[in-house]
Design a protein around this motif. Structure first.
Motif, mmCIF file in Angstrom:
data_model
loop_
_atom_site.group_PDB
_atom_site.id
_atom_site.type_symbol
_atom_site.label_atom_id
_atom_site.label_comp_id
_atom_site.label_asym_id
_atom_site.label_seq_id
_atom_site.Cartn_x
_atom_site.Cartn_y
_atom_site.Cartn_z
ATOM 1 N N LEU A 118 0.825 -1.205 0.000
ATOM 2 C CA LEU A 118 0.000 0.000 0.000
ATOM 3 C C LEU A 118 0.860 1.256 0.000
ATOM 4 O O LEU A 118 0.556 2.243 -0.677
ATOM 5 C CB LEU A 118 -0.922 -0.007 1.212
ATOM 6 C CG LEU A 118 -2.245 -0.765 1.061
ATOM 7 C CD1 LEU A 118 -2.776 -1.202 2.412
ATOM 8 C CD2 LEU A 118 -3.259 0.115 0.349
ATOM 9 N N ALA A 119 1.947 1.209 0.726
ATOM 10 C CA ALA A 119 2.829 2.373 0.821
ATOM 11 C C ALA A 119 3.525 2.686 -0.502
ATOM 12 O O ALA A 119 3.994 3.808 -0.702
ATOM 13 C CB ALA A 119 3.871 2.147 1.918
ATOM 14 N N THR A 120 3.589 1.717 -1.413
ATOM 15 C CA THR A 120 4.215 1.970 -2.711
ATOM 16 C C THR A 120 3.289 2.726 -3.663
ATOM 17 O O THR A 120 3.730 3.204 -4.697
ATOM 18 C CB THR A 120 4.636 0.659 -3.398
ATOM 19 O OG1 THR A 120 3.467 -0.074 -3.815
ATOM 20 C CG2 THR A 120 5.497 -0.194 -2.482
ATOM 21 N N GLY A 121 1.983 2.782 -3.337
ATOM 22 C CA GLY A 121 1.038 3.480 -4.185
ATOM 23 C C GLY A 121 0.226 2.597 -5.106
ATOM 24 O O GLY A 121 -0.504 3.105 -5.962
ATOM 25 N N VAL A 122 0.308 1.279 -4.939
ATOM 26 C CA VAL A 122 -0.497 0.395 -5.780
ATOM 27 C C VAL A 122 -1.960 0.443 -5.348
ATOM 28 O O VAL A 122 -2.285 0.815 -4.221
ATOM 29 C CB VAL A 122 0.013 -1.058 -5.751
ATOM 30 C CG1 VAL A 122 1.398 -1.150 -6.366
ATOM 31 C CG2 VAL A 122 0.005 -1.631 -4.343
ATOM 32 N N ALA A 123 -2.845 0.041 -6.260
ATOM 33 C CA ALA A 123 -4.284 0.104 -6.010
ATOM 34 C C ALA A 123 -4.877 -1.248 -5.656
ATOM 35 O O ALA A 123 -6.076 -1.353 -5.394
ATOM 36 C CB ALA A 123 -4.998 0.662 -7.239
ATOM 37 N N GLY A 124 -4.055 -2.283 -5.643
ATOM 38 C CA GLY A 124 -4.545 -3.617 -5.327
ATOM 39 C C GLY A 124 -3.392 -4.593 -5.242
ATOM 40 O O GLY A 124 -2.237 -4.251 -5.538
ATOM 41 N N GLY A 125 -3.721 -5.819 -4.843
ATOM 42 C CA GLY A 125 -2.690 -6.850 -4.751
ATOM 43 C C GLY A 125 -3.303 -8.192 -4.459
ATOM 44 O O GLY A 125 -4.386 -8.275 -3.863
ATOM 45 N N ASN A 126 -2.646 -9.247 -4.891
ATOM 46 C CA ASN A 126 -3.144 -10.596 -4.633
ATOM 47 C C ASN A 126 -2.227 -11.350 -3.685
ATOM 48 O O ASN A 126 -1.006 -11.173 -3.694
ATOM 49 C CB ASN A 126 -3.329 -11.385 -5.927
ATOM 50 C CG ASN A 126 -2.084 -11.496 -6.773
ATOM 51 O OD1 ASN A 126 -1.837 -10.640 -7.611
ATOM 52 N ND2 ASN A 126 -1.308 -12.551 -6.559
ATOM 53 N N VAL A 127 -2.844 -12.177 -2.852
ATOM 54 C CA VAL A 127 -2.131 -13.048 -1.914
ATOM 55 C C VAL A 127 -2.560 -14.475 -2.215
ATOM 56 O O VAL A 127 -3.753 -14.783 -2.247
ATOM 57 C CB VAL A 127 -2.458 -12.690 -0.458
ATOM 58 C CG1 VAL A 127 -1.800 -13.687 0.489
ATOM 59 C CG2 VAL A 127 -2.009 -11.272 -0.140
ATOM 60 N N GLU A 128 -1.595 -15.363 -2.427
ATOM 61 C CA GLU A 128 -1.892 -16.741 -2.813
ATOM 62 C C GLU A 128 -1.701 -17.713 -1.665
ATOM 63 O O GLU A 128 -1.065 -17.387 -0.654
ATOM 64 C CB GLU A 128 -1.019 -17.153 -3.996
ATOM 65 C CG GLU A 128 0.465 -17.212 -3.661
ATOM 66 C CD GLU A 128 1.357 -17.302 -4.888
ATOM 67 O OE1 GLU A 128 2.339 -18.078 -4.841
ATOM 68 O OE2 GLU A 128 1.097 -16.594 -5.880
#
Length: 286
Positions: A118-128
């Motif tokens: 989140l701190a990098t500025g991305v708008a989403g992310g997946n966790v597998e």
């Protein structure tokens, strides 16, 4: 998160509410800029592509990697998030990060990874839920759910728009479709905004997932030249489509073929269809 990044993230959240969209996977700022210039409204990162660009193997079964002498080759969290941040800052569309398994088994480690993303500025992310261990290829069901719940708490604590994707690798490790549905729905119930099921590539499997899941579905195409296109996936009810490391692998194939031609033939036909310096300069100056 600055106001521009917030607007991008809010737009990314809205994309998941209806319709079907494609977000191709970039591995560095250059590839991200090329994809943005093609007109895509959002991008994803590919951990495989990032690893390859660093001369490292992709995340796989650890014992196999160690036997091949590359046990220490996996890209660490700091390096991966550094590249993710470069990509997010290098384009003006929202970016979703491939966070692999959250870079640790414990839910609190997953939460730390999501907070750092989140701190990098991305708008989403997946966790597998893939572990990298052959005798236990997936995290246990309850632990896997807790990991997603911890990621959700990290997102909520940050207070910024963010699409959390729960990925299950059940099909990739030979598990049943029923187990895949059970896990994906559990991740959605634990706070994931979207379910990601790699290995679902045919209409029957995808159709079943769309019907059985309690939230939007992400599928990955392009891994084997899938016959299904965006029109068919939209008709099936898929919400979003990614392409994993397939673009990166296609690029590296061209590099391998060029290298072989130079080394074995001493000819230069590989250069006949290259982009011009001016074309690339113009693209990257935008």
């Amino acid at each position: 998160m600055d106001s521009n990044r917030r607007q991008l993230a809010e737009h990314f959240v809205e994309l998941h509410k209806e319709g079907c969209f494609l977000l191709p996977n970039a591995w560095d700022v250059g590839s991200a800029k090329v994809l943005e210039a093609a007109g895509f409204s959002a991008l994803a990162t590919t951990s495989a592509g990032v690893a390859f660009s660093l001369g490292r193997p992709d995340h796989d079964f650890f014992a196999d990697a160690e036997a091949a002498g590359v046990g220490a080759g996996r890209v660490d969290r700091g390096t991966m998030l550094g590249r993710v941040g470069e990509i997010a800052r290098g384009v003006s569309v929202p970016v979703s990060a491939d966070l692999e398994d959250g870079y640790g088994e414990a839910p609190e480690v997953v939460a730390e990874t999501v907070a750092a993303a989140l701190a990098t500025g991305v708008a989403g992310g997946n966790v597998e839920d893939f572990t990298g261990e052959r005798d236990r290829p997936l995290y246990g069901h309850d632990l896997a759910v807790e990991r997603i719940r911890a990621a959700r708490e990290a997102v909520d604590g940050h207070g910024e728009p963010f699409v959390l994707v729960g990925r299950t690798d059940v099909l990739l490790v030979g598990g049943s479709l029923d187990e895949c549905v059970r896990r994906a729905n559990a991740y959605l119930a634990a706070g994931a905004d979207c379910a990601f099921v790699p290995g679902a590539a045919d209409a029957a499997t995808i159709g079943t997932l769309v019907r059985e899941l309690d939230g939007p579905l992400n599928v990955v195409m392009g891994l084997t030249g899938n016959a299904l296109g965006m029109a068919e996936l939209r008709e099936l009810g898929v919400r979003r489509v990614t392409v994993g490391g397939s673009i990166a692998r296609a690029m590296y194939r061209r590099l391998v073929l060029a290298a072989r031609e130079l080394a074995e033939s001493g000819t230069f036909s590989y250069a006949e269809d290259q982009m011009s310096q001016g074309e690339l300069n113009s693209l990257f100056e935008k």
